[in-house]
Write a protein that holds these residues in place. Structure first.
Motif, PDB file in Angstrom:
ATOM      1  N   VAL A  37      14.907   1.940  -2.069  1.00 22.91           N
ATOM      2  CA  VAL A  37      13.539   1.767  -1.566  1.00 22.91           C
ATOM      3  C   VAL A  37      13.030   3.050  -0.918  1.00 22.91           C
ATOM      4  O   VAL A  37      11.903   3.487  -1.177  1.00 22.91           O
ATOM      5  CB  VAL A  37      13.462   0.586  -0.567  1.00 22.91           C
ATOM      6  CG1 VAL A  37      12.078   0.518   0.074  1.00 22.91           C
ATOM      7  CG2 VAL A  37      13.783  -0.719  -1.274  1.00 22.91           C
ATOM      8  N   LEU A  84       5.930   1.670   4.808  1.00 18.65           N
ATOM      9  CA  LEU A  84       6.547   0.476   4.234  1.00 18.65           C
ATOM     10  C   LEU A  84       5.985  -0.788   4.881  1.00 18.65           C
ATOM     11  O   LEU A  84       5.649  -1.760   4.193  1.00 18.65           O
ATOM     12  CB  LEU A  84       8.062   0.524   4.410  1.00 18.65           C
ATOM     13  CG  LEU A  84       8.814   1.529   3.511  1.00 18.65           C
ATOM     14  CD1 LEU A  84      10.245   1.715   3.991  1.00 18.65           C
ATOM     15  CD2 LEU A  84       8.799   1.070   2.057  1.00 18.65           C
ATOM     16  N   THR A 100       3.771   0.273  -4.990  1.00 23.45           N
ATOM     17  CA  THR A 100       4.384   0.217  -3.668  1.00 23.45           C
ATOM     18  C   THR A 100       5.755  -0.457  -3.730  1.00 23.45           C
ATOM     19  O   THR A 100       6.060  -1.197  -4.660  1.00 23.45           O
ATOM     20  CB  THR A 100       3.494  -0.560  -2.686  1.00 23.45           C
ATOM     21  OG1 THR A 100       3.213  -1.847  -3.253  1.00 23.45           O
ATOM     22  CG2 THR A 100       2.199   0.174  -2.424  1.00 23.45           C
ATOM     23  N   ALA A 101       6.562  -0.193  -2.714  1.00 23.98           N
ATOM     24  CA  ALA A 101       7.918  -0.760  -2.659  1.00 23.98           C
ATOM     25  C   ALA A 101       7.876  -2.281  -2.600  1.00 23.98           C
ATOM     26  O   ALA A 101       8.696  -2.963  -3.232  1.00 23.98           O
ATOM     27  CB  ALA A 101       8.671  -0.200  -1.449  1.00 23.98           C
ATOM     28  N   ASN A 102       6.915  -2.829  -1.849  1.00 24.14           N
ATOM     29  CA  ASN A 102       6.824  -4.287  -1.750  1.00 24.14           C
ATOM     30  C   ASN A 102       6.454  -4.925  -3.082  1.00 24.14           C
ATOM     31  O   ASN A 102       6.787  -6.076  -3.348  1.00 24.14           O
ATOM     32  CB  ASN A 102       5.821  -4.699  -0.666  1.00 24.14           C
ATOM     33  CG  ASN A 102       4.467  -4.035  -0.811  1.00 24.14           C
ATOM     34  OD1 ASN A 102       4.366  -2.807  -0.730  1.00 24.14           O
ATOM     35  ND2 ASN A 102       3.437  -4.810  -1.034  1.00 24.14           N
ATOM     36  N   ASN A 107       8.573  -8.086  -0.139  1.00 29.03           N
ATOM     37  CA  ASN A 107       8.165  -7.814   1.239  1.00 29.03           C
ATOM     38  C   ASN A 107       9.353  -7.724   2.190  1.00 29.03           C
ATOM     39  O   ASN A 107       9.377  -6.881   3.091  1.00 29.03           O
ATOM     40  CB  ASN A 107       7.207  -8.901   1.729  1.00 29.03           C
ATOM     41  CG  ASN A 107       5.823  -8.787   1.121  1.00 29.03           C
ATOM     42  OD1 ASN A 107       5.450  -7.739   0.593  1.00 29.03           O
ATOM     43  ND2 ASN A 107       5.063  -9.866   1.174  1.00 29.03           N
ATOM     44  N   SER A 110      10.994  -4.315   1.995  1.00 31.55           N
ATOM     45  CA  SER A 110      10.164  -3.272   2.607  1.00 31.55           C
ATOM     46  C   SER A 110      10.235  -3.322   4.124  1.00 31.55           C
ATOM     47  O   SER A 110      10.375  -2.292   4.792  1.00 31.55           O
ATOM     48  CB  SER A 110       8.708  -3.419   2.145  1.00 31.55           C
ATOM     49  OG  SER A 110       8.578  -3.090   0.780  1.00 31.55           O
TER      50      SER A 110
END
Length: 326
Positions: A37, A84, A100-102, A107, A110
């Protein structure tokens, strides 16, 4: 070459040490999701502006040790952790031109990886052995969180005024800019007046930076702002241009802002209508003037620091931040 690129070139050796330290400290033997991540975001092409500010402040004031590298990495970890968390809160789908990482993971990942990076940042702070540095960065972390929570309650309330907006962006953005420059002076053993000047520079630069970002959301290119144009509008954020337009709104315009911002009832064509209302009341031009004024305040703060090539570049950086509007 931009001022930021020139900073990177002059501080290349220090920055290489920062990047190496970041890669080392974001590793985890027991949780491979953590480096996955963090690498996705840290290596997504960000130019490391905040750690560069720490390095520049320390070197400009004659620091010859190695703790500025730890502090620069600390600042980048705090910044990455907040990104994040922000993307989860805002339900964002794009950051620095990438998913995005999420969105790619979830969620929970992140949020927890953000927490991990905060923990790593505090480990690095402690390693410098400076309680003053720890105090500055710990306070900045708290201020950032406070600014984000304030934004949750203020962002969709048409009663939010420019004073509250300034409080929000001073928390969510300027707090880390000012801490980044301030700790560079502290670790260099600079006199209090110079440390204060560095704080003032970072504070004003951060405010100008965020105002520009908020303006660009209503007309900048995706490549410049690193997210989708109109995201703030879709997320119903009351940023400076909208606050200025709401203050001058007639009954029909106020009803529009109430529907799209407070009630979240957004329809096709609403973003274009919002941009038209901003233009009608010169909200973008007035916001740009404020960004320029903050950039001038940042440059004025540098006058209290000794002459140095890095000081000249930091001054140019303040101009560059607002030149993104051109």
């Amino acid at each position: 070459m931009t001022p930021q690129d020139r900073l990177s070139a002059l501080l290349a050796e220090d920055m290489a040490a920062v990047n190496l330290l970041i890669r080392e400290r974001m590793a985890s033997e027991h949780a491979p999701r953590i480096p996955e991540v963090t690498a996705h975001l840290v290596e997504a092409g960000g130019k490391r502006l905040r750690p560069l500010l720490t390095l520049a402040a320390a070197r400009m004031l004659g620091y010859a040790g190695a703790d500025h590298v730890k502090l620069a990495a600390t600042v980048e970890f705090i910044h990455t952790a907040t990104l994040l968390h922000d993307d989860v809160v805002d339900e964002s789908q794009r950051r620095r031109g990438r998913p995005t990482a999420n969105l790619l993971w979830d969620n929970k990942s992140s949020v927890l990886v953000g927490d991990y990076l905060f923990s790593r940042s505090f480990q690095l702070m402690v390693e410098t052995g400076s309680l003053r540095v720890l105090d500055i960065l710990a306070n900045a972390s708290a201020t950032i969180a406070e600014g984000e929570v304030l934004q949750l309650t203020a962002a969709q309330d048409l009663k939010t005024d420019e004073r509250i907006y300034l409080q929000v962006i001073r928390g969510k953005t300027a707090a880390l800019f000012s801490a980044a420059t301030e700790v560079g002076g502290v670790i260099a053993g600079a006199p209090d007046a110079q440390v204060r000047a560095l704080f003032d520079y970072g504070d004003a630069l951060g405010i100008a930076f965020q105002i520009v970002d908020d303006i660009l959301d209503y007309g900048g290119s995706d490549a410049v702002i690193g997210k989708n144009t109109g995201d703030d509008f879709r997320e119903r954020k009351l940023t400076l241009p909208v606050i200025k337009a709401v203050a001058k709104a007639d009954a029909e315009e106020r009803a529009f802002w109430t529907r799209v911002i407070e009630k979240g009832d957004q329809r096709e064509g609403d973003l274009a209508q919002a941009v038209a209302i901003l233009a009608r009341h010169a909200a973008i031009l007035d916001s740009r003037a404020e960004a320029l004024a903050w950039a001038e305040r940042a440059k004025a703060a540098l006058n209290n620091l000794p002459e140095h090539p890095l000081r000249d570049i930091l001054s140019e950086l303040a101009d560059f931040v607002v030149r993104r509007l051109s």
